[in-house]
Design an enzyme around this catalytic site. Structure first.
Site, short mmCIF file in Angstrom:
data_model
loop_
_atom_site.label_atom_id
_atom_site.label_comp_id
_atom_site.label_asym_id
_atom_site.label_seq_id
_atom_site.Cartn_x
_atom_site.Cartn_y
_atom_site.Cartn_z
CB CYS A 155 -0.83 -0.10 0.84
SG CYS A 155 -2.17 -1.24 0.79
CG HIS B 93 -1.71 4.31 4.42
ND1 HIS B 93 -1.61 4.18 3.58
CD2 HIS B 93 -1.90 3.46 5.51
CE1 HIS B 93 -1.20 2.90 3.49
NE2 HIS B 93 -1.51 2.57 4.82
CD GLU C 47 -1.30 7.96 9.07
OE1 GLU C 47 -0.98 8.98 7.98
OE2 GLU C 47 -2.59 7.36 9.08
CE LYS D 103 -5.18 4.28 2.03
NZ LYS D 103 -4.49 5.35 3.00
CG HIS E 90 -6.47 0.76 1.24
ND1 HIS E 90 -5.49 1.56 1.08
CD2 HIS E 90 -5.63 0.20 2.33
CE1 HIS E 90 -4.63 1.42 1.36
NE2 HIS E 90 -4.95 0.92 2.41
CG PHE F 258 -0.22 -6.07 4.52
CD1 PHE F 258 -0.67 -4.58 5.73
CD2 PHE F 258 -1.27 -6.82 3.97
CE1 PHE F 258 -2.17 -4.78 6.32
CE2 PHE F 258 -2.81 -6.74 4.38
CZ PHE F 258 -3.05 -5.99 5.98
#
Length: 427
Positions: free
Chosen positions: A180, A319, A330, A351, A356, A415
């Site tokens: 991502c 994010h 975050e 998002k 996402h 990830f």
């Protein structure tokens, strides 16, 4: 080295963006996507295709439908996976805005040296739709019925390769997979190509089209997706009731070149990629460390690379996945990076609108951060009705917020523990 000489050296290595392109659930094109982000309304819908296939979660954020064969040429639907379609559409918009093509052909580059034009595209999954459809054919009809086009359709480097084929760009051609974070990582790699002299121009960004039954089911099984049955309320970054993300798809592409190169050919710089940073959590395959240490390191490196005072940064495009773990980690990362200045950093996660976008997220969100920088206007975080008290951030919600901005930062976390951050400043 004196401070003035240090700044002169950095200016000599300035890498600017001269074109942007996007196709996202918020709209086709950068301006449509920007308007969708400003509206702050989720694009998630009940997904009939997923429901018909029996997926455990039938909510998604899909990009607008496009007549691919009409736009990209007859046979493009058959020969190319959807992720490549989206990448080419976004790249077309970006190269047109940068003035790299003429009316004779919307793809072929004519204004710069094609031998020194590179392509760097990030993606997490690649040809996910092709994988799913051809496996179904294999099990139903046998191995002799598998399409001979399956391999080039599904390869994750096909988007970058196809852009080069269509534009005739013969410079370095790379595919970046940092999950991502891939879209932001691709811009980082492209920026460094320009700085090193490896290329004069780089077409860089991210793409993803992974809304498939197997991908949705797998993300749901690991608890990453929202279980909220209301599509318009499912993606809710930073909210106390957040419970996972909604899968989206799309592409974001930028044109990178040195300031000197852009000025020499009469192009208009849109913004500067002032700083880039990357890191690994070295912690876990899917979960961030509780302190967000890896993300903080990427942001600190991007700020150091930019050479600017962090107190000049007034906006963070987060994010912000809407998962319980990510949003807390975050928040802690931002506290490490900005300290007391964090109260003056307006934060948003787009998002909530787009879902996402996985490998496309970092590139699309960098484009939206650049639009915020340009307009002095920060999009709201959709569906934020009650902010988690543990998230001590100034999160923009409800309506866009006017803010005078000198610099912005956008961060992505993938990830595998891979993190990327970009600092953007006016051109």
């Amino acid at each position: 080295m004196s401070t003035s000489r240090h700044l002169e050296d950095r200016q000599g290595h300035d890498v600017v963006v001269t074109g942007m392109g996007a196709i996202t659930p918020a709209g086709r094109g950068v301006e449509a996507t920007w308007r969708g982000a400003l509206a702050g309304i989720a694009t998630a819908t009940h997904d009939e295709r997923l429901a018909a296939a029996g997926a455990t979660m039938a909510i998604s954020c899909r990009a607008p439908d496009v007549d691919i064969d009409a736009e990209l040429g007859r046979g493009s639907v058959r020969r190319l996976d959807r992720f490549t379609h989206l990448a080419v559409i976004a790249a077309r918009e970006a190269i047109a805005q940068a003035g790299l093509v003429d009316d004779a052909d919307p793809d072929v580059i004519v204004a710069v040296d094609a031998d020194r034009t590179g392509v760097v595209i990030g993606t997490g999954i690649g040809g996910g739709e092709s994988w799913e459809s051809e496996y179904a054919r294999l099990t139903a009809e046998g191995p002799t019925r598998v399409s001979p086009l399956f391999v080039p359709r599904m390869l994750s480097n096909t988007a970058a390769g196809t852009i080069a084929i269509r534009t005739h760009a013969r410079g370095p051609n790379l595919t970046v997979n940092t999950a991502c974070a891939a879209g932001a990582s691709a811009i980082h790699v492209g920026r460094d190509m320009i700085r090193s002299g490896t290329a004069d121009v780089v077409i860089a960004g991210g793409v993803e089209a992974g809304i498939t039954t197997i991908a949705i089911s797998a993300f749901a099984q690991m608890g990453a997706l929202s279980s909220n049955p209301d599509p318009l309320a499912a993606s809710r970054p930073f909210d106390v009731a957040r419970d996972g993300f909604v899968m989206g798809e799309g592409a974001g592409i930028v044109i990178l070149e040195s300031r000197a190169h852009a000025e020499a050919r009469g192009a208009t710089p849109l913004f500067t990629v002032a700083g880039c940073g990357a890191s690994a959590d070295a912690f876990h395959a899917t979960a961030p460390p509780e302190d967000g240490g890896g993300a903080a390191l990427a942001m600190l490196r991007a700020i150091a690379d930019s050479g600017i005072d962090p107190t000049r940064i007034g906006h963070h495009n987060a994010h912000g996945t809407s998962t319980p773990l990510n949003d807390i980690a975050e928040t802690r990362a931002l506290r490490t990076v900005f300290g007391t200045h964090l109260r003056d950093v307006a934060v948003t996660s787009t998002k909530g609108v787009t879902g996402h976008l996985l490998g496309a997220a970092g590139a699309v969100e960098a484009i939206l951060a650049a639009c915020a920088l340009r307009e002095g206007l920060i999009p709201p975080t959709a569906n934020l009705t009650e902010q988690d008290p543990a998230i001590e951030l100034d999160v923009v919600h409800g309506a866009p917020r006017p803010v005078a901005l000198e610099a912005v930062i956008s961060a992505s976390m993938g990830f595998g523990g891979q993190n990327a951050a970009l600092v953007l400043t006016p051109a």
